[in-house]
Design a protein around this motif. Structure first.
Motif, PDB file in Angstrom:
ATOM      1  N   PHE A  44       0.990  -1.170   0.095  1.00  0.00           N
ATOM      2  CA  PHE A  44       0.009   0.190  -0.586  1.00  0.00           C
ATOM      3  C   PHE A  44       0.705   1.340  -0.232  1.00  0.00           C
ATOM      4  O   PHE A  44       0.705   2.293  -0.569  1.00  0.00           O
ATOM      5  CB  PHE A  44      -0.809  -0.316   0.983  1.00  0.00           C
ATOM      6  CG  PHE A  44      -1.654   1.284   1.043  1.00  0.00           C
ATOM      7  CD1 PHE A  44      -2.645   1.074   0.876  1.00  0.00           C
ATOM      8  CD2 PHE A  44      -0.958   2.343   2.501  1.00  0.00           C
ATOM      9  CE1 PHE A  44      -3.624   2.363   0.205  1.00  0.00           C
ATOM     10  CE2 PHE A  44      -2.187   3.654   2.073  1.00  0.00           C
ATOM     11  CZ  PHE A  44      -3.458   3.403   1.855  1.00  0.00           C
ATOM     12  N   VAL A  45       1.960   1.089   0.901  1.00  0.00           N
ATOM     13  CA  VAL A  45       2.967   2.611   0.970  1.00  0.00           C
ATOM     14  C   VAL A  45       4.029   2.706  -0.399  1.00  0.00           C
ATOM     15  O   VAL A  45       3.602   3.814  -0.922  1.00  0.00           O
ATOM     16  CB  VAL A  45       3.909   2.390   1.960  1.00  0.00           C
ATOM     17  CG1 VAL A  45       4.770   3.167   2.604  1.00  0.00           C
ATOM     18  CG2 VAL A  45       2.875   2.510   3.326  1.00  0.00           C
ATOM     19  N   ILE A  47       2.369   1.557  -3.019  1.00  0.00           N
ATOM     20  CA  ILE A  47       1.276   2.352  -4.328  1.00  0.00           C
ATOM     21  C   ILE A  47       1.151   3.089  -4.825  1.00  0.00           C
ATOM     22  O   ILE A  47       1.110   4.970  -5.038  1.00  0.00           O
ATOM     23  CB  ILE A  47       0.227   1.155  -4.829  1.00  0.00           C
ATOM     24  CG1 ILE A  47       1.054  -0.070  -5.457  1.00  0.00           C
ATOM     25  CG2 ILE A  47      -0.527   1.892  -5.418  1.00  0.00           C
ATOM     26  CD1 ILE A  47       0.009  -1.346  -5.072  1.00  0.00           C
ATOM     27  N   SER A  48       1.341   3.947  -2.668  1.00  0.00           N
ATOM     28  CA  SER A  48       0.824   5.123  -2.718  1.00  0.00           C
ATOM     29  C   SER A  48       1.576   6.199  -2.731  1.00  0.00           C
ATOM     30  O   SER A  48       1.566   7.779  -3.489  1.00  0.00           O
ATOM     31  CB  SER A  48       0.660   5.402  -1.188  1.00  0.00           C
ATOM     32  OG  SER A  48      -0.776   4.694  -0.981  1.00  0.00           O
ATOM     33  N   VAL A  49       3.305   6.290  -2.930  1.00  0.00           N
ATOM     34  CA  VAL A  49       4.074   7.082  -3.019  1.00  0.00           C
ATOM     35  C   VAL A  49       4.202   6.876  -4.366  1.00  0.00           C
ATOM     36  O   VAL A  49       4.315   8.257  -5.058  1.00  0.00           O
ATOM     37  CB  VAL A  49       5.534   6.073  -2.756  1.00  0.00           C
ATOM     38  CG1 VAL A  49       6.576   6.946  -2.473  1.00  0.00           C
ATOM     39  CG2 VAL A  49       4.912   6.680  -1.092  1.00  0.00           C
ATOM     40  N   ALA A  51       1.732   6.297  -6.959  1.00  0.00           N
ATOM     41  CA  ALA A  51       0.483   7.713  -7.529  1.00  0.00           C
ATOM     42  C   ALA A  51       0.875   8.742  -6.564  1.00  0.00           C
ATOM     43  O   ALA A  51       1.155   9.497  -7.442  1.00  0.00           O
ATOM     44  CB  ALA A  51      -0.124   7.137  -6.578  1.00  0.00           C
ATOM     45  N   TRP A  52       1.428   9.359  -5.703  1.00  0.00           N
ATOM     46  CA  TRP A  52       1.504  10.303  -5.656  1.00  0.00           C
ATOM     47  C   TRP A  52       2.542  11.358  -5.650  1.00  0.00           C
ATOM     48  O   TRP A  52       2.859  12.492  -6.853  1.00  0.00           O
ATOM     49  CB  TRP A  52       1.877  10.818  -4.038  1.00  0.00           C
ATOM     50  CG  TRP A  52       2.544  11.954  -3.283  1.00  0.00           C
ATOM     51  CD1 TRP A  52       1.059  13.292  -3.327  1.00  0.00           C
ATOM     52  CD2 TRP A  52       3.590  12.406  -3.385  1.00  0.00           C
ATOM     53  NE1 TRP A  52       2.301  14.175  -2.820  1.00  0.00           N
ATOM     54  CE2 TRP A  52       3.607  14.072  -3.051  1.00  0.00           C
ATOM     55  CE3 TRP A  52       4.864  11.749  -3.621  1.00  0.00           C
ATOM     56  CZ2 TRP A  52       5.034  14.356  -2.008  1.00  0.00           C
ATOM     57  CZ3 TRP A  52       5.494  11.889  -3.207  1.00  0.00           C
ATOM     58  CH2 TRP A  52       5.283  14.037  -2.606  1.00  0.00           C
ATOM     59  N   THR A  55       1.330  11.668  -9.685  1.00  0.00           N
ATOM     60  CA  THR A  55       0.181  12.692  -9.855  1.00  0.00           C
ATOM     61  C   THR A  55       0.654  14.427  -9.130  1.00  0.00           C
ATOM     62  O   THR A  55      -0.065  15.046  -8.995  1.00  0.00           O
ATOM     63  CB  THR A  55      -0.794  12.245  -9.556  1.00  0.00           C
ATOM     64  OG1 THR A  55      -0.656  12.030  -7.934  1.00  0.00           O
ATOM     65  CG2 THR A  55      -1.607  10.735 -10.146  1.00  0.00           C
TER      66      THR A  55
END
Length: 72
Positions: A44-45, A47-49, A51-52, A55
């Motif tokens: 999760f971390v 993939i979140s990083v 994506a951040w 974008t």
């Protein structure tokens, strides 16, 4: 009645298994924590990083802007 309930309690683990199933050894506490807690949180971390980072706001150039390269 009490004897029949105790026999059912002893047979209940066998009811859930498929015929011919040969279960292996159980997981250790560390393996269970790693597979079901640490790995999902790490994914999760990551993939979140990603994506951040993809974008996030882009830096605006300080040079002269052109009508061709930017829309205001």
């Amino acid at each position: 009645m009490i004897k029949s309930l105790s026999q059912v309690a002893l047979l209940s683990p066998g009811i859930n298994q498929e015929p011919g199933a040969m279960p292996g050894e159980g997981l250790t506490a560390l393996q269970t924590f790693t597979y079901f807690v640490a790995a999902p949180i790490a994914l999760f971390v990551v993939i979140s990083v990603i994506a951040w980072a993809l974008t996030g706001e882009k830096k605006k150039s300080t040079g002269s802007s052109s009508v061709i390269t930017s829309i205001e």
